[in-house]
Design a protein around this motif. Structure first.
Motif, PDB file in Angstrom:
ATOM      1  N   GLN A 125      92.632   9.787  53.775  1.00 35.99           N
ATOM      2  CA  GLN A 125      91.617   9.159  54.615  1.00 35.99           C
ATOM      3  C   GLN A 125      92.202   8.777  55.966  1.00 35.99           C
ATOM      4  O   GLN A 125      91.548   8.956  57.001  1.00 35.99           O
ATOM      5  CB  GLN A 125      91.063   7.918  53.909  1.00 35.99           C
ATOM      6  CG  GLN A 125      89.883   7.273  54.623  1.00 35.99           C
ATOM      7  CD  GLN A 125      88.648   8.143  54.614  1.00 35.99           C
ATOM      8  OE1 GLN A 125      88.300   8.706  53.577  1.00 35.99           O
ATOM      9  NE2 GLN A 125      87.996   8.264  55.752  1.00 35.99           N
ATOM     10  N   HIS A 126      93.433   8.295  55.959  1.00 32.37           N
ATOM     11  CA  HIS A 126      94.101   7.964  57.217  1.00 32.37           C
ATOM     12  C   HIS A 126      94.302   9.215  58.061  1.00 32.37           C
ATOM     13  O   HIS A 126      94.115   9.199  59.296  1.00 32.37           O
ATOM     14  CB  HIS A 126      95.455   7.304  56.933  1.00 32.37           C
ATOM     15  CG  HIS A 126      96.236   6.988  58.176  1.00 32.37           C
ATOM     16  ND1 HIS A 126      95.872   5.987  59.049  1.00 32.37           N
ATOM     17  CD2 HIS A 126      97.361   7.560  58.698  1.00 32.37           C
ATOM     18  CE1 HIS A 126      96.747   5.937  60.043  1.00 32.37           C
ATOM     19  NE2 HIS A 126      97.647   6.888  59.850  1.00 32.37           N
ATOM     20  N   GLY A 127      94.652  10.332  57.408  1.00 31.97           N
ATOM     21  CA  GLY A 127      94.818  11.584  58.135  1.00 31.97           C
ATOM     22  C   GLY A 127      93.521  12.065  58.748  1.00 31.97           C
ATOM     23  O   GLY A 127      93.507  12.576  59.876  1.00 31.97           O
ATOM     24  N   ILE A 128      92.418  11.915  58.017  1.00 32.07           N
ATOM     25  CA  ILE A 128      91.106  12.321  58.552  1.00 32.07           C
ATOM     26  C   ILE A 128      90.744  11.480  59.761  1.00 32.07           C
ATOM     27  O   ILE A 128      90.247  11.994  60.775  1.00 32.07           O
ATOM     28  CB  ILE A 128      90.025  12.212  57.447  1.00 32.07           C
ATOM     29  CG1 ILE A 128      90.275  13.248  56.352  1.00 32.07           C
ATOM     30  CG2 ILE A 128      88.637  12.383  58.035  1.00 32.07           C
ATOM     31  CD1 ILE A 128      89.390  13.078  55.135  1.00 32.07           C
ATOM     32  N   ASN A 129      90.996  10.191  59.686  1.00 33.06           N
ATOM     33  CA  ASN A 129      90.700   9.321  60.824  1.00 33.06           C
ATOM     34  C   ASN A 129      91.557   9.669  62.041  1.00 33.06           C
ATOM     35  O   ASN A 129      91.089   9.625  63.181  1.00 33.06           O
ATOM     36  CB  ASN A 129      90.911   7.862  60.432  1.00 33.06           C
ATOM     37  CG  ASN A 129      89.889   7.386  59.409  1.00 33.06           C
ATOM     38  OD1 ASN A 129      88.778   7.904  59.353  1.00 33.06           O
ATOM     39  ND2 ASN A 129      90.270   6.416  58.601  1.00 33.06           N
ATOM     40  N   THR A 130      92.828  10.023  61.775  1.00 32.72           N
ATOM     41  CA  THR A 130      93.708  10.442  62.871  1.00 32.72           C
ATOM     42  C   THR A 130      93.217  11.735  63.500  1.00 32.72           C
ATOM     43  O   THR A 130      93.196  11.885  64.728  1.00 32.72           O
ATOM     44  CB  THR A 130      95.149  10.621  62.366  1.00 32.72           C
ATOM     45  OG1 THR A 130      95.607   9.394  61.783  1.00 32.72           O
ATOM     46  CG2 THR A 130      96.076  11.030  63.492  1.00 32.72           C
ATOM     47  N   ALA A 131      92.803  12.670  62.645  1.00 35.04           N
ATOM     48  CA  ALA A 131      92.254  13.925  63.157  1.00 35.04           C
ATOM     49  C   ALA A 131      91.000  13.671  63.979  1.00 35.04           C
ATOM     50  O   ALA A 131      90.753  14.340  64.992  1.00 35.04           O
ATOM     51  CB  ALA A 131      91.939  14.869  61.997  1.00 35.04           C
ATOM     52  N   GLY A 132      90.228  12.678  63.549  1.00 43.94           N
ATOM     53  CA  GLY A 132      89.020  12.342  64.301  1.00 43.94           C
ATOM     54  C   GLY A 132      89.330  11.873  65.706  1.00 43.94           C
ATOM     55  O   GLY A 132      88.538  12.084  66.631  1.00 43.94           O
ATOM     56  N   ALA A 133      90.479  11.221  65.868  1.00 43.82           N
ATOM     57  CA  ALA A 133      90.869  10.776  67.209  1.00 43.82           C
ATOM     58  C   ALA A 133      91.360  11.936  68.070  1.00 43.82           C
ATOM     59  O   ALA A 133      91.268  11.892  69.300  1.00 43.82           O
ATOM     60  CB  ALA A 133      91.970   9.710  67.097  1.00 43.82           C
ATOM     61  N   GLY A 156      81.465   5.547  57.140  1.00 41.34           N
ATOM     62  CA  GLY A 156      81.647   5.624  58.581  1.00 41.34           C
ATOM     63  C   GLY A 156      82.095   6.967  59.099  1.00 41.34           C
ATOM     64  O   GLY A 156      81.811   8.025  58.535  1.00 41.34           O
ATOM     65  N   LEU A 157      82.856   6.940  60.206  1.00 41.40           N
ATOM     66  CA  LEU A 157      83.195   8.128  60.972  1.00 41.40           C
ATOM     67  C   LEU A 157      84.013   9.133  60.174  1.00 41.40           C
ATOM     68  O   LEU A 157      83.869  10.340  60.352  1.00 41.40           O
ATOM     69  CB  LEU A 157      83.954   7.715  62.238  1.00 41.40           C
ATOM     70  CG  LEU A 157      84.261   8.822  63.253  1.00 41.40           C
ATOM     71  CD1 LEU A 157      82.980   9.499  63.725  1.00 41.40           C
ATOM     72  CD2 LEU A 157      85.045   8.263  64.427  1.00 41.40           C
ATOM     73  N   GLY A 158      84.899   8.653  59.306  1.00 38.15           N
ATOM     74  CA  GLY A 158      85.720   9.573  58.513  1.00 38.15           C
ATOM     75  C   GLY A 158      84.872  10.523  57.694  1.00 38.15           C
ATOM     76  O   GLY A 158      85.118  11.737  57.650  1.00 38.15           O
ATOM     77  N   THR A 159      83.837  10.002  57.026  1.00 34.69           N
ATOM     78  CA  THR A 159      82.940  10.845  56.247  1.00 34.69           C
ATOM     79  C   THR A 159      82.153  11.784  57.149  1.00 34.69           C
ATOM     80  O   THR A 159      81.912  12.946  56.805  1.00 34.69           O
ATOM     81  CB  THR A 159      81.964   9.983  55.429  1.00 34.69           C
ATOM     82  OG1 THR A 159      82.720   9.192  54.505  1.00 34.69           O
ATOM     83  CG2 THR A 159      80.975  10.838  54.667  1.00 34.69           C
ATOM     84  N   ALA A 160      81.744  11.295  58.318  1.00 35.21           N
ATOM     85  CA  ALA A 160      81.002  12.145  59.249  1.00 35.21           C
ATOM     86  C   ALA A 160      81.812  13.372  59.626  1.00 35.21           C
ATOM     87  O   ALA A 160      81.292  14.496  59.637  1.00 35.21           O
ATOM     88  CB  ALA A 160      80.629  11.349  60.495  1.00 35.21           C
ATOM     89  N   LEU A 161      83.084  13.191  59.946  1.00 33.57           N
ATOM     90  CA  LEU A 161      83.928  14.322  60.310  1.00 33.57           C
ATOM     91  C   LEU A 161      84.189  15.219  59.115  1.00 33.57           C
ATOM     92  O   LEU A 161      84.236  16.449  59.244  1.00 33.57           O
ATOM     93  CB  LEU A 161      85.252  13.820  60.888  1.00 33.57           C
ATOM     94  CG  LEU A 161      85.148  13.074  62.226  1.00 33.57           C
ATOM     95  CD1 LEU A 161      86.493  12.457  62.590  1.00 33.57           C
ATOM     96  CD2 LEU A 161      84.686  14.013  63.320  1.00 33.57           C
ATOM     97  N   LEU A 162      84.373  14.618  57.947  1.00 31.96           N
ATOM     98  CA  LEU A 162      84.615  15.392  56.729  1.00 31.96           C
ATOM     99  C   LEU A 162      83.452  16.329  56.430  1.00 31.96           C
ATOM    100  O   LEU A 162      83.650  17.450  55.956  1.00 31.96           O
ATOM    101  CB  LEU A 162      84.836  14.437  55.548  1.00 31.96           C
ATOM    102  CG  LEU A 162      85.114  15.075  54.182  1.00 31.96           C
ATOM    103  CD1 LEU A 162      86.465  15.769  54.195  1.00 31.96           C
ATOM    104  CD2 LEU A 162      85.061  14.021  53.091  1.00 31.96           C
ATOM    105  N   VAL A 163      82.232  15.897  56.749  1.00 29.51           N
ATOM    106  CA  VAL A 163      81.034  16.679  56.441  1.00 29.51           C
ATOM    107  C   VAL A 163      80.608  17.545  57.616  1.00 29.51           C
ATOM    108  O   VAL A 163      80.272  18.725  57.448  1.00 29.51           O
ATOM    109  CB  VAL A 163      79.876  15.741  56.032  1.00 29.51           C
ATOM    110  CG1 VAL A 163      78.574  16.518  55.907  1.00 29.51           C
ATOM    111  CG2 VAL A 163      80.210  15.032  54.731  1.00 29.51           C
ATOM    112  N   ALA A 164      80.620  16.996  58.822  1.00 26.41           N
ATOM    113  CA  ALA A 164      79.974  17.651  59.973  1.00 26.41           C
ATOM    114  C   ALA A 164      80.641  18.963  60.362  1.00 26.41           C
ATOM    115  O   ALA A 164      79.954  19.961  60.621  1.00 26.41           O
ATOM    116  CB  ALA A 164      79.966  16.703  61.167  1.00 26.41           C
ATOM    117  N   ILE A 165      81.962  18.985  60.414  1.00 26.78           N
ATOM    118  CA  ILE A 165      82.634  20.183  60.916  1.00 26.78           C
ATOM    119  C   ILE A 165      82.490  21.357  59.947  1.00 26.78           C
ATOM    120  O   ILE A 165      82.087  22.460  60.359  1.00 26.78           O
ATOM    121  CB  ILE A 165      84.109  19.872  61.234  1.00 26.78           C
ATOM    122  CG1 ILE A 165      84.164  18.853  62.377  1.00 26.78           C
ATOM    123  CG2 ILE A 165      84.860  21.147  61.614  1.00 26.78           C
ATOM    124  CD1 ILE A 165      85.532  18.344  62.698  1.00 26.78           C
TER     125      ILE A 165
END
Length: 437
Positions: free
Chosen positions: A177-185, A90-99
């Motif tokens: 992973q929780h930190g990445i999701n928080t950063a995504g927000a 989901g979104l966590g991986t998208a942010l990890l890769v996209a930026i």
């Protein structure tokens, strides 16, 4: 991931960047469009919409203005959505890769613009021979390089890197992973902050906070606030137009008193104007760092120049060399410059006293102001407005979001392109006086 899917997504990345060069900056490369298309190709439209809406907000302040090279959100959007769907994370991986991919991908855009420097310098040599066909081929080669600059790295990242990314995401501990999701927000807010940083106008900040308060404390959503603001702007503009007719007349009279020329344009065949209109969408072709839109500008006018100077080879060669000089403005507002330049070329071909300095002075004098108007109206207002509205819909999983963005933006795009050209053609020299006023 299958070879066919990787090739399809690589072609999508290349075509999105190519469209900016040859098709008039359609905003096809924006995340709100590309990520849902990626999801559609991979059979998971919902994830594509969510990723696209999020990344559109993250990259809200990123714009390809002038010779700047922002993060390559074309590559970032496709890789982020593709890896998120393929890994199932989901979104966590998208942010990890996209930026990171967007930041690294800017190198390939730098490379394409650098390679195009060689094409525009080669075009000079062909202009000295009057070989407009060779110049056209160089322009298409430059566009091909821009296509490959996004298509090739996207393909290899998808074909070779999918398993590595899947293994990386699987090894990430829960706390990270929780930190990445928080950063995504948080990142969408950063995207808006970057946009405001480039468009900061203290006088308009109260309006920004009014919109914020409406969205937070009422039942208005982003779309409702956007439509309300649009209506308020229409009312205020009408009131201003009614209150200042005398000032506008005085400004026009002052411009005339200062020696601004008057009169309409030299009559050109209607078919010639239509051809300039359609070819003007290629203004950013073979975009290079040293002369930017020079190749696209020359290619747009080449049929007219051939018709005007075809029986005078020396003047035809001089015209080609004249327009291969540096040029850069907003790609949606080239119409007045093309119209007035075509008028001057027609007068020169007819024997009137129009010299190189007059033609170049017109282009140089208008490209800066029109770039400022276009960048603020379209990159700074229309695109963020429609991007924000469409992103809000995409985050709700609404498949209308990418269509709303793409169709609305480009309907305005085509209308602006045509009416600005038509107005410049009809007004002729008076357009310069109006712009000066």
């Amino acid at each position: 991931m299958s070879l066919g899917t990787a090739l399809a997504l690589a072609f999508l990345a290349g075509f999105a960047y190519f469209s900016r060069r040859f098709m008039g900056d359609l905003f096809l490369e924006r995340p709100i469009v590309l990520a849902p298309l990626t999801g559609l190709i991979m059979g998971d439209l919902h994830t594509g919409l969510v990723v696209g809406g999020t990344l559109e907000l993250v990259f809200m302040g990123a714009a390809d203005i002038g010779g700047s090279v922002p993060p390559n959100y074309t590559i970032g959007s496709i890789l982020g959505a593709a890896f998120a769907i393929h890994s199932g994370q989901g979104l966590g991986t998208a942010l990890l890769v996209a930026i990171p991919a967007a930041l690294l991908g800017s190198f390939f855009e730098l490379l394409a613009k650098t390679v195009s420097v060689f094409f525009v310098n080669a075009a000079d040599r062909y202009a000295e021979r009057g070989d407009d066909r060779a110049i056209a081929w160089l322009l298409h080669l430059g566009n091909a390089v821009h296509f490959l600059a996004d298509a090739v790295p996207t393909f290899f990242a998808l074909w070779l890197g999918i398993d590595a990314v899947k293994a990386l995401t699987a090894s990430i501990p829960a706390w990270l992973q929780h930190g990445i999701n928080t950063a995504g927000a948080v990142l969408p807010a950063l995207g808006f902050a970057l946009l405001l940083n480039s468009l900061v106008t203290p006088a308009l900040f109260p309006l920004f906070f009014i919109g914020f308060l409406l969205a937070v404390y009422t039942k208005f959503n982003v779309l409702g606030v956007a439509l309300l603001v649009a209506m308020v702007v229409v009312v205020l503009e009408r009131q201003r137009a009614q209150a200042e007719p005398a000032e506008a007349e005085a400004a026009a009279a002052l411009a005339g008193a200062q020696g601004a020329p008057s009169g309409g344009a030299t009559r050109l065949p209607a078919g010639e104007i239509r051809r300039i209109f359609w070819r003007s969408f290629a203004i950013q072709s073979a975009f290079s760092f040293d002369r930017m839109q020079a190749m696209g500008f020359t290619w747009t006018l080449m049929p007219l120049l051939r018709r005007l100077y075809g029986d005078r080879p020396a003047e035809f060669r001089a015209a080609l060399k004249r327009h291969l000089a540096f040029f850069n403005t907003h790609p949606w507002l080239t119409g007045p410059i093309f119209a007035l330049t075509a008028d001057l070329e027609a007068r020169r071909a007819r024997g009137e006293a129009v010299d190189d300095a007059g033609i170049q002075g017109l282009k140089a004098g208008l490209m800066g102001p029109l770039a400022g108007i276009g960048d603020s109206m379209f990159h700074g207002t229309l695109r963020p407005l429609m991007g924000g509205v469409s992103a809000a819909l995409a985050l709700q999983g609404n498949p209308v979001a990418p269509f709303l963005f793409f169709v609305t933006v480009n309907a305005i795009h085509v209308l602006v392109q045509w009416y600005s050209l038509d107005a410049g053609y009809r007004l002729g020299d008076r357009a310069v006086a109006l712009l000066a006023a």
